[in-house]
Scaffold this active site. Sequence first.
Site, PDB file in Angstrom:
ATOM      1  N   GLY A 196      -5.208 -11.719  -7.076  1.00 36.65           N
ATOM      2  CA  GLY A 196      -3.871 -10.816  -6.597  1.00 36.65           C
ATOM      3  C   GLY A 196      -2.693 -10.640  -7.265  1.00 36.65           C
ATOM      4  N   LEU A 197      -2.039 -11.302  -8.530  1.00 39.62           N
ATOM      5  CA  LEU A 197      -1.229 -11.530  -9.741  1.00 39.62           C
ATOM      6  C   LEU A 197      -1.061 -10.811 -10.541  1.00 39.62           C
ATOM      7  CD1 LEU A 197      -0.742 -15.175  -8.582  1.00 39.62           C
ATOM      8  CD2 LEU A 197       0.555 -13.218  -7.519  1.00 39.62           C
ATOM      9  N   SER A 198      -2.253  -9.416 -10.747  1.00 34.32           N
ATOM     10  CA  SER A 198      -1.987  -8.957 -12.145  1.00 34.32           C
ATOM     11  C   SER A 198      -2.253  -9.668 -13.036  1.00 34.32           C
ATOM     12  CB  SER A 198      -0.702  -8.501 -11.953  1.00 34.32           C
ATOM     13  OG  SER A 198      -0.306  -7.389 -11.176  1.00 34.32           O
ATOM     14  N   SER A 199      -3.775 -11.021 -13.214  1.00 30.60           N
ATOM     15  CA  SER A 199      -3.797 -11.462 -14.820  1.00 30.60           C
ATOM     16  C   SER A 199      -4.331 -10.623 -15.680  1.00 30.60           C
ATOM     17  CB  SER A 199      -4.243 -12.411 -13.701  1.00 30.60           C
ATOM     18  OG  SER A 199      -5.852 -12.266 -13.284  1.00 30.60           O
ATOM     19  N   SER A 200      -4.750  -9.188 -15.134  1.00 28.80           N
ATOM     20  CA  SER A 200      -5.108  -8.896 -15.979  1.00 28.80           C
ATOM     21  C   SER A 200      -4.276  -7.439 -16.527  1.00 28.80           C
ATOM     22  CB  SER A 200      -6.230  -7.868 -15.545  1.00 28.80           C
ATOM     23  OG  SER A 200      -5.832  -6.898 -14.524  1.00 28.80           O
TER      24      SER A 200
ATOM     25  N   ASP B  88       2.466   2.649  -3.552  1.00 28.88           N
ATOM     26  CA  ASP B  88       1.789   3.268  -4.018  1.00 28.88           C
ATOM     27  C   ASP B  88       1.778   4.875  -4.450  1.00 28.88           C
ATOM     28  OD1 ASP B  88      -0.125   1.173  -3.869  1.00 28.88           O
ATOM     29  OD2 ASP B  88      -0.205   1.152  -5.904  1.00 28.88           O
TER      30      ASP B  88
ATOM     31  N   HIS C 129       1.086  -1.135  -0.136  1.00 26.45           N
ATOM     32  CA  HIS C 129       0.085   0.042  -0.069  1.00 26.45           C
ATOM     33  C   HIS C 129       1.062   1.787   0.365  1.00 26.45           C
ATOM     34  CE1 HIS C 129      -4.050  -1.896   0.521  1.00 26.45           C
ATOM     35  NE2 HIS C 129      -3.323  -2.828   0.899  1.00 26.45           N
TER      36      HIS C 129
ATOM     37  N   GLU D  89      -6.951  -0.756 -18.671  1.00 33.49           N
ATOM     38  CA  GLU D  89      -6.934  -0.801 -18.383  1.00 33.49           C
ATOM     39  C   GLU D  89      -7.744   0.487 -16.774  1.00 33.49           C
ATOM     40  OE1 GLU D  89      -6.657  -3.810 -14.256  1.00 33.49           O
ATOM     41  OE2 GLU D  89      -4.114  -3.222 -15.539  1.00 33.49           O
TER      42      GLU D  89
ATOM     43  N   ASP E 263       1.449  -2.048 -11.797  1.00 32.59           N
ATOM     44  CA  ASP E 263       1.460  -3.657 -11.942  1.00 32.59           C
ATOM     45  C   ASP E 263       2.039  -3.800 -13.947  1.00 32.59           C
ATOM     46  OD1 ASP E 263       0.136  -4.878  -9.893  1.00 32.59           O
ATOM     47  OD2 ASP E 263      -1.930  -4.426 -11.210  1.00 32.59           O
TER      48      ASP E 263
END
Length: 391
Positions: A128-132, A40, A38, A164, A176
């Site tokens: 929570g692994l930034s797939s998008s 960023d 938290h 995004e 990300d």
Amino acid sequence: MTKSSQIVKNGLEQFAEFSPSTPRVFFAPGRANLLGAHMDYNGGVVMPVALSKGSYVFAATRSDNLLRIRSRQFEGETVELKISELHPQRANGWAGYIEGALWATQQRWQCLQGLDIYVDSDLPIAKGLSSSASVISAVVKTVACLFDIDADRDEMIHLAHLAENRYVGVRCGVLDQTAIFLGEQDTVLMFDCLELTRVHLPLDSSAALIAIIDSQVSRELASSEFNIRVAECTSALSTMQKDVPGLTCLRELSAKQFAEHKNKLSAVEKKRTQHVIDEVQRTRRGAKALRANNIAEFGACMTATHYSLRDLFEVSTDELDILVKASTDVEGCYGARLTGAGFGGCVAALVHPQAQAEFEKHVCQTYQQRTNIETTVQWFSPAGGVCEITI
């Protein structure tokens, strides 16, 4: 044959059923943030690592202004649209992320003539692994290469973030996309969100692998509670700025200044601010540890971050706490913490390769005994960034 090689082989076969053209293949990793939780939006330092699993894009050009999109994760669906039909928030489902990347690149480069795109992934989705961000980044890279656009990584990071934010409508920072495009094998990226500096620090995969353990708890509260945490930090900053001239973000607040003025904050704001101040120090210690190849010290910082997220930022769950404790009880586990914003999802742990079997057995058994929930461990190594795969 490695799993990634099998994905490429299967993808080429699926693409042949979908298109008469020969595709080129591109890959973008997922990412896990190991330190700088938290931080960023508080102007601090974040320390993400690109993962050895991610998104694969198979693509070939067309000349009829038609975009045709398929995904192995959503078999039976083919999305077809003309380039002129791309507009923000047109699509709500999985294809929206791919469309967003196409829209953003077309807005910038005006290069599209039509594409056949097939997508596959070996990255857990919505964990929570930034797939998008991974699939968007892969498509941005795809367009740049297929249409011979001379774009540097910063431009592609910007376009992936724009896709995004604007097309899909997800409010997110640029962490990300930065981690995904700038990933380097066997390194952690140290990204200063205030000064925008980037440094790669060593994390040798022969000494430490990244374990991702899914709590199987939905992250339903993540979005709303994340926004609340941002608002709480913004409010604390506003109060501190009245007494600390020139303060632009909580990262700049010193421990001494906080001690002098914290009584003007609410009880909740004190907790959030204390986490930020402590996390600033943990990222400094963690960076120093990696420079000295002291993975044990870096792992200890990760674990301390988790308990700060539990006690001061209040974004953990009982299930995540059980996973962290079970992980750190294993000899050979350097440290563990929740990934992403919290409120469910996964735990990331750093584990010596020789401890893999014992770690997997102990963590999965303990978690089932404590929660009656079955889970699995997925293994990753620190990986490189977005690239084209030679076939």
